[in-house]
Design an enzyme around this catalytic site. Structure first.
Site, short mmCIF file in Angstrom:
data_model
loop_
_atom_site.label_atom_id
_atom_site.label_comp_id
_atom_site.label_asym_id
_atom_site.label_seq_id
_atom_site.Cartn_x
_atom_site.Cartn_y
_atom_site.Cartn_z
CG ASN A 17 -48.36 9.43 12.26
OD1 ASN A 17 -49.45 10.08 13.17
ND2 ASN A 17 -48.19 10.14 11.09
CG PHE A 40 -44.95 13.82 20.12
CD1 PHE A 40 -45.24 13.36 18.81
CD2 PHE A 40 -45.20 14.84 20.73
CE1 PHE A 40 -44.01 14.26 17.47
CE2 PHE A 40 -44.62 15.61 19.79
CZ PHE A 40 -44.64 15.99 18.01
CB SER A 99 -45.99 16.37 14.84
OG SER A 99 -44.51 15.23 15.23
CG ASN A 140 -50.98 13.62 14.46
OD1 ASN A 140 -52.56 13.85 13.90
ND2 ASN A 140 -50.18 12.83 14.14
CB THR A 141 -48.73 17.37 19.81
OG1 THR A 141 -48.24 16.16 19.86
CG2 THR A 141 -48.22 18.20 21.32
CE LYS A 176 -40.11 16.50 9.85
NZ LYS A 176 -40.20 14.46 10.19
CG ASN A 194 -44.03 16.29 11.08
OD1 ASN A 194 -44.16 15.61 10.78
ND2 ASN A 194 -43.80 16.84 11.58
C1 FMN Z 1 -46.33 6.80 10.68
C2 FMN Z 1 -45.60 8.27 11.08
C3 FMN Z 1 -45.32 8.43 12.20
C4 FMN Z 1 -44.22 9.95 11.85
N1 FMN Z 1 -43.86 10.36 13.57
C5 FMN Z 1 -43.53 11.22 13.18
C6 FMN Z 1 -42.67 11.82 14.21
O1 FMN Z 1 -42.64 10.85 15.62
N2 FMN Z 1 -41.89 13.14 14.71
C7 FMN Z 1 -41.52 13.05 13.20
O2 FMN Z 1 -41.32 14.31 13.52
N3 FMN Z 1 -42.01 13.46 12.08
C8 FMN Z 1 -42.78 12.36 12.43
N4 FMN Z 1 -43.69 11.46 11.01
C9 FMN Z 1 -43.15 12.67 9.33
C10 FMN Z 1 -42.13 11.71 8.98
O3 FMN Z 1 -41.15 11.51 9.42
C11 FMN Z 1 -41.57 12.26 7.22
O4 FMN Z 1 -41.13 14.14 7.93
C12 FMN Z 1 -43.34 12.42 6.78
O5 FMN Z 1 -43.67 10.97 6.90
C13 FMN Z 1 -43.33 12.23 5.03
O6 FMN Z 1 -41.80 11.82 4.50
P1 FMN Z 1 -42.31 10.26 4.17
O7 FMN Z 1 -44.17 11.28 3.01
O8 FMN Z 1 -41.07 9.83 3.35
O9 FMN Z 1 -42.76 9.45 4.48
C14 FMN Z 1 -44.20 10.17 10.45
C15 FMN Z 1 -44.86 9.42 9.58
C16 FMN Z 1 -45.28 8.53 9.83
C17 FMN Z 1 -45.82 8.18 8.31
#
Ligand code: FMN
Length: 391
Positions: A143, A147, A209, A211-212, A249, A280
């Protein structure tokens, strides 16, 4: 037999068959049948564009159209999370309910707690679409949402409604981000602490994150120290009696040296947050990836992150002398969750697993985790935290 009656008979058979399948499907959807979701419902969802499917899932959760899980959390899963009793340690990670719209529906699915966000001070659209990609062969997602947020004020309205109109007594956190165009990153987080403190049980300082632009530089020693000092002080000076806990985080792409620097900062009294979220999504692309979308830029989450995150949990647990850790990254089974707990996570979160298996994954992870804990002789999940590190 006339041809008309044969036609009628065939029509009746067709209606019965379609109707029968319809009833069968509805029963399986509403009983949250794990196999049916994995093999039928989610592949159907995957015919939709990924972001549209995400919006649909939020709509369903928001309107509480997801059936309530009938699984009763066993006593072995009960745990304490910053003084709050959770019925289970499996939470929803940030990024799914970015605007805090669907908390009650997500509680119904069986999550022990939910994390809303990331939320930015001012509304912003995020990156151009497409910005979400499924890597099916790898059970992963990339992704680069960047934000997309409706901003503090509108999320506050939503959370105020949940706490003060619905009187929801359920643990949730708010994950704080910063605006892309912000000239003062620290102030964005400070404002977030002030705005969400009355509603959230915990607040996440998200500096990880991918992407910022510039965000992850806030994990470097000097920048992190200034940021943590400001948010800790703001939280400590809040006038409310019950103050939110603060969590940091982290990204999985930090080197061991960088992790050591972070641990050093965290040991300073003025920077003492209450816990870490590890981790993350990653900007790394492991050799093993098979899917066409592997080269899309953004954060990779899901199965390829599983071992990376577990290793980082144990490293951070050791470096911080046992700080409270929320373990996240690639959880698809009870064993995945158990490994993170034994590596030092007190509770866990998942997101990408739900993209592939739907809401039944929550019950599956809880059930399998409970079985593993009991098989190893534990009476409570907390007893297993960090066990791998003590051997
Ligand atoms: C589509 C998507 C959007 C995400 N957006 C955020 C976010 O806005 N802020 C954040 O801290 N983590 C975000 N994450 C990261 C997740 O919170 C998590 O840390 C990461 O996906 C690893 O867990 P998973 O493998 O179970 O998905 C996002 C993950 C995905 C897949």
């Amino acid at each position: 037999m006339s041809s008309l009656s044969l036609k009628q008979k065939l029509k009746s058979i067709a209606i019965l068959t379609v109707g029968g399948y319809g009833v069968f499907a509805l029963v399986n959807v509403f009983k949250c049948n794990e196999k049916f979701y994995k093999q039928v419902v989610m592949p159907l969802m995957h015919r939709l564009d990924p972001e549209k499917a995400h919006e649909l899932a939020i709509f369903i959760a928001k309107h509480r159209l997801i059936p309530k899980s009938s699984y009763k959390d066993p006593a072995v899963l009960k745990c304490n999370f910053f003084g709050k009793q959770l019925s289970n340690p499996v939470g929803l990670a940030a990024g799914f309910d970015k605007h805090g719209e669907a908390i009650i529906g997500l509680r119904d699915v069986g999550f022990g707690f939910v994390e809303v966000g990331s939320v930015t001070p001012n509304p912003q659209l995020g990156n151009d679409k497409p910005r979400l990609f499924r890597l099916k062969e790898d059970k992963a997602v990339v992704n680069r949402y960047g934000f997309n947020s409706i901003g503090h004020d509108r999320v506050v309205e939503s959370l105020d409604d949940i706490r003060n109109v619905h009187h929801l007594n359920y643990t949730f956190g708010v994950n704080l981000g910063k605006n892309k165009s912000s000239a003062d990153s620290i102030n964005d987080y400070v404002e977030g602490v002030k705005k969400f403190a009355p509603f959230a049980d915990y607040l996440v300082i998200n500096v990880s994150s991918p992407n910022t632009p510039g965000l992850r530089a806030l994990q470097t020693k000097v920048a992190l120290e200034a940021l943590l000092k400001a948010v800790v002080e703001t939280r400590n000076n809040l006038s409310q009696v019950t103050k939110p806990y603060l969590l940091l985080k982290l990204a999985p792409d930090l080197s061991y040296e960088e992790c050591k620097d972070i641990a050093e900062v965290l040991k300073k009294k003025s920077c003492k947050v209450d816990g870490l979220i590890v981790c993350n999504s990653t900007v790394e692309r492991p050799e093993s990836l098979q899917s066409d979308h592997k080269s899309e830029s953004g954060g990779l989450s899901g199965l390829p992150l599983n071992d990376v995150s577990t290793k980082m949990i144990s490293e951070m647990h050791k470096l911080t002398d046992g700080m409270m850790i929320v373990g996240v990254g690639g959880i698809f089974s009870g064993k995945d969750a158990y490994n993170k707990i034994k590596a030092g996570a007190s509770v866990v979160q998942l997101y990408t697993g739900m993209v592939y298996e739907g809401p039944p994954i929550v019950t599956k992870v809880k059930r399998e985790l409970a079985e593993l804990l009991m098989a190893d002789g534990y009476t409570n999940v907390t007893e297993a935290v960090g066990k791998d590190l003590q051997q």
